[in-house]
Write a protein that holds these residues in place. Structure first.
Motif, PDB file in Angstrom:
ATOM      1  N   ARG A 115      -5.393  -4.271   7.154  1.00 46.56           N
ATOM      2  CA  ARG A 115      -6.481  -3.302   7.057  1.00 46.56           C
ATOM      3  C   ARG A 115      -5.961  -1.895   7.338  1.00 46.56           C
ATOM      4  O   ARG A 115      -5.663  -1.549   8.479  1.00 46.56           O
ATOM      5  CB  ARG A 115      -7.599  -3.648   8.041  1.00 46.56           C
ATOM      6  CG  ARG A 115      -8.319  -4.960   7.757  1.00 46.56           C
ATOM      7  CD  ARG A 115      -9.360  -5.240   8.822  1.00 46.56           C
ATOM      8  NE  ARG A 115     -10.281  -4.127   8.980  1.00 46.56           N
ATOM      9  CZ  ARG A 115     -11.079  -3.963  10.037  1.00 46.56           C
ATOM     10  NH1 ARG A 115     -11.030  -4.835  11.028  1.00 46.56           N
ATOM     11  NH2 ARG A 115     -11.899  -2.951  10.110  1.00 46.56           N
ATOM     12  N   GLU A 116      -5.867  -1.066   6.279  1.00 47.62           N
ATOM     13  CA  GLU A 116      -5.459   0.323   6.474  1.00 47.62           C
ATOM     14  C   GLU A 116      -6.462   1.081   7.340  1.00 47.62           C
ATOM     15  O   GLU A 116      -6.071   1.932   8.141  1.00 47.62           O
ATOM     16  CB  GLU A 116      -5.311   1.036   5.134  1.00 47.62           C
ATOM     17  CG  GLU A 116      -3.995   0.815   4.441  1.00 47.62           C
ATOM     18  CD  GLU A 116      -4.029  -0.388   3.504  1.00 47.62           C
ATOM     19  OE1 GLU A 116      -5.023  -1.162   3.574  1.00 47.62           O
ATOM     20  OE2 GLU A 116      -3.074  -0.566   2.729  1.00 47.62           O
ATOM     21  N   GLY A 117      -7.735   0.775   7.198  1.00 43.25           N
ATOM     22  CA  GLY A 117      -8.747   1.483   7.979  1.00 43.25           C
ATOM     23  C   GLY A 117      -8.554   1.312   9.471  1.00 43.25           C
ATOM     24  O   GLY A 117      -8.711   2.265  10.243  1.00 43.25           O
ATOM     25  N   ASP A 120      -5.568   3.344  10.489  1.00 43.62           N
ATOM     26  CA  ASP A 120      -5.937   4.761  10.539  1.00 43.62           C
ATOM     27  C   ASP A 120      -6.630   5.098  11.848  1.00 43.62           C
ATOM     28  O   ASP A 120      -6.372   6.140  12.457  1.00 43.62           O
ATOM     29  CB  ASP A 120      -6.854   5.119   9.370  1.00 43.62           C
ATOM     30  CG  ASP A 120      -6.134   5.128   8.034  1.00 43.62           C
ATOM     31  OD1 ASP A 120      -4.888   5.170   8.033  1.00 43.62           O
ATOM     32  OD2 ASP A 120      -6.819   5.068   6.998  1.00 43.62           O
ATOM     33  N   ARG A 150       2.647  -1.305   2.057  1.00 45.59           N
ATOM     34  CA  ARG A 150       1.424  -0.707   2.637  1.00 45.59           C
ATOM     35  C   ARG A 150       1.648  -0.356   4.100  1.00 45.59           C
ATOM     36  O   ARG A 150       1.185   0.689   4.570  1.00 45.59           O
ATOM     37  CB  ARG A 150       0.254  -1.680   2.481  1.00 45.59           C
ATOM     38  CG  ARG A 150      -0.186  -1.863   1.043  1.00 45.59           C
ATOM     39  CD  ARG A 150      -1.086  -3.072   0.887  1.00 45.59           C
ATOM     40  NE  ARG A 150      -2.318  -2.933   1.645  1.00 45.59           N
ATOM     41  CZ  ARG A 150      -3.163  -3.951   1.859  1.00 45.59           C
ATOM     42  NH1 ARG A 150      -2.888  -5.165   1.408  1.00 45.59           N
ATOM     43  NH2 ARG A 150      -4.270  -3.737   2.552  1.00 45.59           N
ATOM     44  N   SER A 294      -5.554  10.680  -1.390  1.00 46.21           N
ATOM     45  CA  SER A 294      -5.960   9.294  -1.580  1.00 46.21           C
ATOM     46  C   SER A 294      -7.431   9.098  -1.250  1.00 46.21           C
ATOM     47  O   SER A 294      -7.905   9.503  -0.182  1.00 46.21           O
ATOM     48  CB  SER A 294      -5.107   8.380  -0.682  1.00 46.21           C
ATOM     49  OG  SER A 294      -5.707   7.120  -0.522  1.00 46.21           O
ATOM     50  N   GLU A 296      -8.859   6.346  -0.622  1.00 45.60           N
ATOM     51  CA  GLU A 296      -8.971   5.408   0.494  1.00 45.60           C
ATOM     52  C   GLU A 296      -8.779   6.127   1.828  1.00 45.60           C
ATOM     53  O   GLU A 296      -9.494   5.867   2.800  1.00 45.60           O
ATOM     54  CB  GLU A 296      -7.946   4.287   0.353  1.00 45.60           C
ATOM     55  CG  GLU A 296      -8.207   3.308  -0.775  1.00 45.60           C
ATOM     56  CD  GLU A 296      -7.790   3.869  -2.134  1.00 45.60           C
ATOM     57  OE1 GLU A 296      -7.137   4.942  -2.152  1.00 45.60           O
ATOM     58  OE2 GLU A 296      -8.108   3.248  -3.149  1.00 45.60           O
ATOM     59  N   ARG A 297      -7.808   7.045   1.868  1.00 44.05           N
ATOM     60  CA  ARG A 297      -7.566   7.791   3.102  1.00 44.05           C
ATOM     61  C   ARG A 297      -8.754   8.680   3.432  1.00 44.05           C
ATOM     62  O   ARG A 297      -9.170   8.787   4.597  1.00 44.05           O
ATOM     63  CB  ARG A 297      -6.306   8.641   2.952  1.00 44.05           C
ATOM     64  CG  ARG A 297      -5.026   7.866   2.977  1.00 44.05           C
ATOM     65  CD  ARG A 297      -4.507   7.631   4.372  1.00 44.05           C
ATOM     66  NE  ARG A 297      -3.975   8.845   4.968  1.00 44.05           N
ATOM     67  CZ  ARG A 297      -3.633   8.958   6.244  1.00 44.05           C
ATOM     68  NH1 ARG A 297      -3.802   7.936   7.061  1.00 44.05           N
ATOM     69  NH2 ARG A 297      -3.130  10.069   6.722  1.00 44.05           N
ATOM     70  N   ALA A 299     -11.875   8.235   2.532  1.00 42.82           N
ATOM     71  CA  ALA A 299     -12.983   7.374   2.958  1.00 42.82           C
ATOM     72  C   ALA A 299     -12.777   6.896   4.395  1.00 42.82           C
ATOM     73  O   ALA A 299     -13.731   6.807   5.180  1.00 42.82           O
ATOM     74  CB  ALA A 299     -13.116   6.181   2.013  1.00 42.82           C
ATOM     75  N   SER A 300     -11.528   6.589   4.742  1.00 44.69           N
ATOM     76  CA  SER A 300     -11.230   6.172   6.109  1.00 44.69           C
ATOM     77  C   SER A 300     -11.525   7.297   7.088  1.00 44.69           C
ATOM     78  O   SER A 300     -12.092   7.074   8.165  1.00 44.69           O
ATOM     79  CB  SER A 300      -9.759   5.749   6.208  1.00 44.69           C
ATOM     80  OG  SER A 300      -9.434   5.334   7.515  1.00 44.69           O
TER      81      SER A 300
END
Length: 314
Positions: A115-117, A120, A150, A294, A296-297, A299-300
């Protein structure tokens, strides 16, 4: 004697001893590391390596990693803390570990999914608290195809990334070397193999927990307090029952600087106090819409900001 009565009894004894001329300790005080707090008693480790379960006043709230002043009979005081880790709800902030030198976020290489979130969130927290973050990817015996790339993306953000398998032992010696000194706190969600890693790195840690539970009259499976274990020249802190640390002490304006890609664009925003949400002429939002940042970044980043507004800020 009930739990509260035992605490009151220890407090009365302490007050009576302080009133006696020349009293207050059974001998010279020495410094010890707190391994765990068990209510009215505290497990400590002296500089000579002895572990003792000593009474502690309810007015002193010790946590794993604290430095305590003790004699042969009780804990008398706690030294000022360095960096701490905490969790919070809508009522209070609870310190989990003290004098922390690094945070080790354990994620799985496949199941549960990386999970990148979550990474982060920890990266922001550690950046604000000036704490080194180690991202430890476990279960590398069965990795997802892209998990290594990742995870390595966080190296550009100053995060040390390690790979290991508690199942077959792969990479564990490298992990042990990196965590060989200071106080390292292991964190991570259920299922990532944190307990298996602890069992590999500190083989007798389950036995130690069982012995303490027996001494204080608790069942073997009921202990959820953070527990520090001596490990080489430092300590590993296990945090059972703690899924995630809170953002206690983190302000919304401190989040963007922890995202290097967002911080770079933030200098171009019209307003200096822009939080990059709905503000007009926001260079960060514009860059995200164009794909220069990004999605995704971004949004995180927005999710972290929203979490700071929620009750408990966790």
């Amino acid at each position: 004697m009930g739990y509260r009565k035992r605490e009151d009894f220890l407090d009365r004894v302490a007050k009576r001893e302080k009133r006696r001329p020349g009293a207050g300790s059974a001998g010279p005080l020495e410094t010890a590391r707190v391994l765990a707090n068990h209510g009215i008693r505290c497990l400590v480790r002296t500089e000579s390596g002895d572990e003792r379960l000593l009474p502690i006043s309810r007015k002193l709230t010790a946590v794993a990693g604290d430095l305590a002043e003790i004699d042969g009979e009780r804990v008398h005081a706690l030294r000022p803390r360095g960096r701490v880790l905490a969790r919070a709800d809508h009522k209070r902030t609870q310190i989990i570990a003290a004098n922390v030198d690094r945070v080790v976020l354990v994620q799985a290489a496949s199941q549960p999914p990386f999970r990148e979130g979550l990474a982060d969130r920890y990266q922001v927290f550690c950046a604000v608290m000036d704490l080194p973050l180690v991202l430890l990817v476990n279960k590398m015996d069965e990795p997802a195809p892209d998990v290594a790339d990742r995870a390595r993306a966080y190296e550009a953000l100053g995060v040390e990334v390690l790979f290991a398998s508690a199942k077959n032992g792969e990479g564990l010696e490298t992990v042990a070397e990196k965590l060989s000194d200071g106080v390292s706190v292991l964190a991570g969600h259920s299922g990532v193999g944190k307990s298996s890693l602890m069992a590999r790195l500190v083989p007798d840690h389950d036995i130690a927990v069982g012995d303490i539970n027996e001494a204080i009259g608790r069942g073997r499976q009921t202990t959820t307090t953070a527990r520090a274990y001596p490990f080489r020249d430092g300590y590993l802190v296990d945090t059972p029952g703690v899924r995630e640390f809170s953002f206690a002490g983190v302000e919304p304006a401190q989040v963007a600087p922890a995202f290097d890609d967002i911080a770079e664009r933030a200098a171009e925003c019209k307003f200096r106090n822009c939080l990059h949400q709905e503000e007009p002429d926001c260079a960060v939002r514009g860059a995200a819409e164009r794909g220069a940042i990004s999605a995704e970044r971004y949004a995180s980043y927005l999710r972290i900001l929203e979490s700071l507004k929620a009750p408990g800020r966790s």
